[in-house]
Scaffold this motif. Structure first.
Motif, PDB file in Angstrom:
ATOM      1  N   ARG A 306       0.668  -1.386  -0.043  1.00  0.00           N
ATOM      2  CA  ARG A 306      -0.030  -0.051  -0.175  1.00  0.00           C
ATOM      3  C   ARG A 306       0.983   1.372  -0.043  1.00  0.00           C
ATOM      4  NH1 ARG A 306      -5.191  -1.805   1.869  1.00  0.00           N
ATOM      5  NH2 ARG A 306      -5.397  -3.964   1.061  1.00  0.00           N
ATOM      6  N   LEU A 307       1.539   1.605  -1.237  1.00  0.00           N
ATOM      7  CA  LEU A 307       2.504   2.583  -1.084  1.00  0.00           C
ATOM      8  C   LEU A 307       2.152   3.198  -2.611  1.00  0.00           C
ATOM      9  CD1 LEU A 307       5.929   1.485   0.006  1.00  0.00           C
ATOM     10  CD2 LEU A 307       4.540   3.507   1.019  1.00  0.00           C
ATOM     11  N   GLU A 308       1.652   4.556  -2.664  1.00  0.00           N
ATOM     12  CA  GLU A 308       1.149   4.855  -4.040  1.00  0.00           C
ATOM     13  C   GLU A 308       2.351   5.316  -4.988  1.00  0.00           C
ATOM     14  OE1 GLU A 308      -1.747   6.275  -6.684  1.00  0.00           O
ATOM     15  OE2 GLU A 308      -2.275   5.623  -4.352  1.00  0.00           O
ATOM     16  N   GLY A 309       2.008   4.655  -6.113  1.00  0.00           N
ATOM     17  CA  GLY A 309       3.016   4.740  -7.062  1.00  0.00           C
ATOM     18  C   GLY A 309       4.492   4.096  -6.946  1.00  0.00           C
ATOM     19  N   TRP A 310       4.751   3.020  -6.210  1.00  0.00           N
ATOM     20  CA  TRP A 310       5.756   2.671  -5.860  1.00  0.00           C
ATOM     21  C   TRP A 310       6.387   1.767  -7.033  1.00  0.00           C
ATOM     22  CZ3 TRP A 310       6.747  -2.576  -6.619  1.00  0.00           C
ATOM     23  CH2 TRP A 310       5.634  -3.267  -6.667  1.00  0.00           C
ATOM     24  N   GLU A 311       5.543   1.451  -7.797  1.00  0.00           N
ATOM     25  CA  GLU A 311       6.074   0.791  -9.058  1.00  0.00           C
ATOM     26  C   GLU A 311       6.986   1.387 -10.190  1.00  0.00           C
ATOM     27  OE1 GLU A 311       3.056  -2.639 -10.507  1.00  0.00           O
ATOM     28  OE2 GLU A 311       1.896  -1.193  -9.615  1.00  0.00           O
ATOM     29  N   SER A 312       6.466   2.620 -10.245  1.00  0.00           N
ATOM     30  CA  SER A 312       7.218   3.675 -11.249  1.00  0.00           C
ATOM     31  C   SER A 312       8.278   4.508 -10.451  1.00  0.00           C
ATOM     32  CB  SER A 312       6.096   4.548 -11.588  1.00  0.00           C
ATOM     33  OG  SER A 312       5.618   5.409 -10.618  1.00  0.00           O
ATOM     34  N   GLN A 313       8.473   4.302  -9.009  1.00  0.00           N
ATOM     35  CA  GLN A 313       9.399   4.960  -8.282  1.00  0.00           C
ATOM     36  C   GLN A 313      10.615   4.312  -8.033  1.00  0.00           C
ATOM     37  OE1 GLN A 313       7.029   6.454  -5.053  1.00  0.00           O
ATOM     38  NE2 GLN A 313       5.766   7.582  -6.507  1.00  0.00           N
ATOM     39  N   VAL A 314      10.414   3.035  -8.014  1.00  0.00           N
ATOM     40  CA  VAL A 314      12.008   2.340  -7.498  1.00  0.00           C
ATOM     41  C   VAL A 314      12.354   1.599  -8.774  1.00  0.00           C
ATOM     42  CG1 VAL A 314      11.003   1.882  -5.274  1.00  0.00           C
ATOM     43  CG2 VAL A 314      10.643   0.245  -6.915  1.00  0.00           C
ATOM     44  N   SER A 315      13.802   1.365  -8.770  1.00  0.00           N
ATOM     45  CA  SER A 315      14.207   0.927  -9.878  1.00  0.00           C
ATOM     46  C   SER A 315      15.122  -0.578  -9.680  1.00  0.00           C
ATOM     47  CB  SER A 315      15.469   1.779 -10.292  1.00  0.00           C
ATOM     48  OG  SER A 315      16.481   2.218  -9.470  1.00  0.00           O
ATOM     49  N   SER A 316      15.227  -0.720  -8.331  1.00  0.00           N
ATOM     50  CA  SER A 316      15.635  -1.760  -8.007  1.00  0.00           C
ATOM     51  C   SER A 316      14.962  -2.508  -6.576  1.00  0.00           C
ATOM     52  CB  SER A 316      16.967  -1.759  -7.499  1.00  0.00           C
ATOM     53  OG  SER A 316      17.331  -1.025  -6.434  1.00  0.00           O
ATOM     54  N   LEU A 317      15.316  -3.802  -6.570  1.00  0.00           N
ATOM     55  CA  LEU A 317      14.703  -4.273  -5.322  1.00  0.00           C
ATOM     56  C   LEU A 317      15.557  -3.980  -3.908  1.00  0.00           C
ATOM     57  CD1 LEU A 317      14.136  -8.220  -6.738  1.00  0.00           C
ATOM     58  CD2 LEU A 317      12.258  -6.493  -6.107  1.00  0.00           C
ATOM     59  N   SER A 318      16.458  -3.717  -4.021  1.00  0.00           N
ATOM     60  CA  SER A 318      17.120  -2.910  -2.806  1.00  0.00           C
ATOM     61  C   SER A 318      16.631  -1.530  -2.500  1.00  0.00           C
ATOM     62  CB  SER A 318      18.787  -2.805  -3.049  1.00  0.00           C
ATOM     63  OG  SER A 318      19.215  -4.035  -3.221  1.00  0.00           O
ATOM     64  N   GLU A 319      16.207  -0.844  -3.549  1.00  0.00           N
ATOM     65  CA  GLU A 319      15.669   0.268  -3.262  1.00  0.00           C
ATOM     66  C   GLU A 319      14.205   0.112  -2.744  1.00  0.00           C
ATOM     67  OE1 GLU A 319      14.342   4.187  -5.920  1.00  0.00           O
ATOM     68  OE2 GLU A 319      15.734   2.892  -6.533  1.00  0.00           O
ATOM     69  N   LEU A 320      13.486  -0.938  -3.413  1.00  0.00           N
ATOM     70  CA  LEU A 320      12.260  -1.149  -2.746  1.00  0.00           C
ATOM     71  C   LEU A 320      12.062  -1.681  -1.274  1.00  0.00           C
ATOM     72  CD1 LEU A 320       9.001  -1.483  -3.424  1.00  0.00           C
ATOM     73  CD2 LEU A 320       9.655  -3.897  -4.089  1.00  0.00           C
ATOM     74  N   GLU A 321      13.033  -2.430  -0.885  1.00  0.00           N
ATOM     75  CA  GLU A 321      13.335  -3.047   0.357  1.00  0.00           C
ATOM     76  C   GLU A 321      13.527  -1.641   1.201  1.00  0.00           C
ATOM     77  OE1 GLU A 321      17.562  -3.985   2.427  1.00  0.00           O
ATOM     78  OE2 GLU A 321      17.002  -5.134   0.708  1.00  0.00           O
ATOM     79  N   GLN A 322      14.438  -0.618   0.968  1.00  0.00           N
ATOM     80  CA  GLN A 322      14.638   0.627   1.733  1.00  0.00           C
ATOM     81  C   GLN A 322      13.208   1.340   1.891  1.00  0.00           C
ATOM     82  OE1 GLN A 322      18.309   2.302   0.901  1.00  0.00           O
ATOM     83  NE2 GLN A 322      18.928   0.522  -0.107  1.00  0.00           N
ATOM     84  N   THR A 323      12.606   1.418   0.553  1.00  0.00           N
ATOM     85  CA  THR A 323      11.247   2.100   0.732  1.00  0.00           C
ATOM     86  C   THR A 323      10.200   1.526   1.450  1.00  0.00           C
ATOM     87  OG1 THR A 323      11.524   2.875  -1.695  1.00  0.00           O
ATOM     88  CG2 THR A 323       9.497   3.021  -0.866  1.00  0.00           C
ATOM     89  N   ILE A 324      10.067   0.261   1.640  1.00  0.00           N
ATOM     90  CA  ILE A 324       9.078  -0.537   2.591  1.00  0.00           C
ATOM     91  C   ILE A 324       9.379  -0.330   3.868  1.00  0.00           C
ATOM     92  CG2 ILE A 324       7.829  -2.517   2.952  1.00  0.00           C
ATOM     93  CD1 ILE A 324       8.378  -3.372   0.101  1.00  0.00           C
ATOM     94  N   TRP A 325      10.707  -0.493   4.154  1.00  0.00           N
ATOM     95  CA  TRP A 325      11.078  -0.779   5.817  1.00  0.00           C
ATOM     96  C   TRP A 325      12.385   0.396   5.831  1.00  0.00           C
ATOM     97  CZ3 TRP A 325      10.188  -5.259   3.284  1.00  0.00           C
ATOM     98  CH2 TRP A 325       9.288  -6.013   3.546  1.00  0.00           C
ATOM     99  N   PRO A 326      12.047   1.665   5.980  1.00  0.00           N
ATOM    100  CA  PRO A 326      12.699   2.809   6.382  1.00  0.00           C
ATOM    101  C   PRO A 326      13.379   2.546   7.480  1.00  0.00           C
ATOM    102  CG  PRO A 326      10.757   3.781   6.296  1.00  0.00           C
ATOM    103  CD  PRO A 326      10.204   2.166   6.122  1.00  0.00           C
ATOM    104  N   LEU A 327      14.052   1.886   8.028  1.00  0.00           N
ATOM    105  CA  LEU A 327      14.186   1.551   9.660  1.00  0.00           C
ATOM    106  C   LEU A 327      15.502   2.414   9.887  1.00  0.00           C
ATOM    107  CD1 LEU A 327      13.650  -2.172   9.825  1.00  0.00           C
ATOM    108  CD2 LEU A 327      12.191  -0.397  10.399  1.00  0.00           C
TER     109      LEU A 327
END
Length: 327
Positions: A306-327
């Protein structure tokens, strides 16, 4: 344990016909189609057949009556879900710090197993979430973490039939992961990275675990909330058809994706309440959870994240990981 019942000889006309699982899914919420079977269950157990209403969402046939009871019919090809729910309902009820349905009756009609359970009050967290304040959301995530921690401490003896067989399960999921996510429509630039990403995370994945009782369903559709003293609170948990035994981290994925994705405060609320010390909330945990999210047997990031527009905003799985879990 409530007694088992078998269908009477010759009773072969209670259920509608359908063409495979897809056909069943199309008629699952069609109450008139299942009324003959529902009425037999009501008569068999002395239940009210007034105010019958079918739930639109879910996997099985779920019908409520006006006496606060739920009748759940499982098609023969989903008997494993009946077993999972039957076993886990008895284990959860009265043993975790949240209301869960009571198993009232169980039985079978024409090869269709069924359960009769109590109905819990409240609205789904999915419905209430948009109206909840930031503080209420953090409180809800912390509450989920506490419930999960208690559930994972329950004994698992007698539940061996729903054990995932974690290590073998994990290997199967790894083998089929890339193809699954291509079918689920994950953008190609991300799907193509899956093998290398999983390899980078392999040493972090839980193996040879002492299995715990998982619901796989700490999601907003299966958590109930009620409003008291002007605040929404998590008060109920329903639907255990996907319950199984496996690694505890597996249960964290639902709330982390559906509810806490992209929020450091919400991620810390659930992980802290579950028992992770602040020092452990870092890159290793983040990568482990992202890998498990890809490997989940129902993983469908386009639906779950549930993150608006994530598919067009991340270029890698590592970037997606950091976007989901900004710990």
């Amino acid at each position: 344990m409530p007694p088992d019942h078998s269908a009477p000889p010759g009773d072969r006309s209670l259920f509608p016909s359908f063409d495979g699982p897809a056909g069943f899914d199309r008629i699952r919420a069609d109450l008139p189609a299942f009324l003959p079977a529902i009425r037999v269950v009501c008569e068999r157990h002395g239940l009210s057949s007034g105010g019958l209403s079918a739930f639109a969402h879910g996997t099985n046939v779920v019908v409520s009556n006006d006496a606060g009871q739920i009748i759940k019919l499982f098609p023969p090809f989903l008997r494993h879900q009946f077993e999972a729910e039957r076993l886990s309902l008895g284990r959860f009820h009265g043993t975790v710090p949240v209301a869960t349905p009571e198993l009232l009756w169980q039985g079978e009609l024409e090869g269709w197993p069924y359960l009769v359970i109590s109905r819990l009050p409240g609205r789904t967290l999915e419905e209430a979430w948009p109206a909840m304040s930031g503080a209420e959301r953090a409180e809800a995530l912390a509450r989920i973490g506490e419930i999960m921690r208690a559930a994972h401490a329950l004994p698992t003896a007698g539940l061996e039939s729903i054990d995932l067989g974690w290590d073998a399960f994990l290997e199967r999921q790894i083998a089929g992961c890339e193809s699954r996510h291509r079918r689920m429509g994950l953008p190609e630039r991300l799907a193509s990275q899956i093998p290398a990403y999983l390899e980078s995370a392999r040493a972090l994945l839980p193996t040879s675990v002492v299995p715990v009782l998982l619901t796989g369903e700490y999601t907003p559709q299966n958590l109930l909330v009620t409003r008291a003293d002007g605040r929404w609170r998590v008060t109920g948990m329903i639907d255990f058809a996907d319950a199984c035994l496996g690694a505890p981290e597996y249960d964290l994925l639902g709330p982390c994706l559906f509810l806490a994705a992209g929020s450091a405060d919400l991620q810390r609320a659930i992980l802290g309440a579950y028992g992770y010390p602040p020092a452990d909330l870092g890159s290793a945990l983040r990568r482990k959870l992202m890998a498990l999210a890809l490997l989940h047997r129902y993983s469908h990031l386009r639906f779950q994240l549930r993150l608006e527009g994530w598919e067009s905003q991340v270029s890698s799985l590592s970037e997606l990981e950091q976007t989901i879990w900004p710990l």
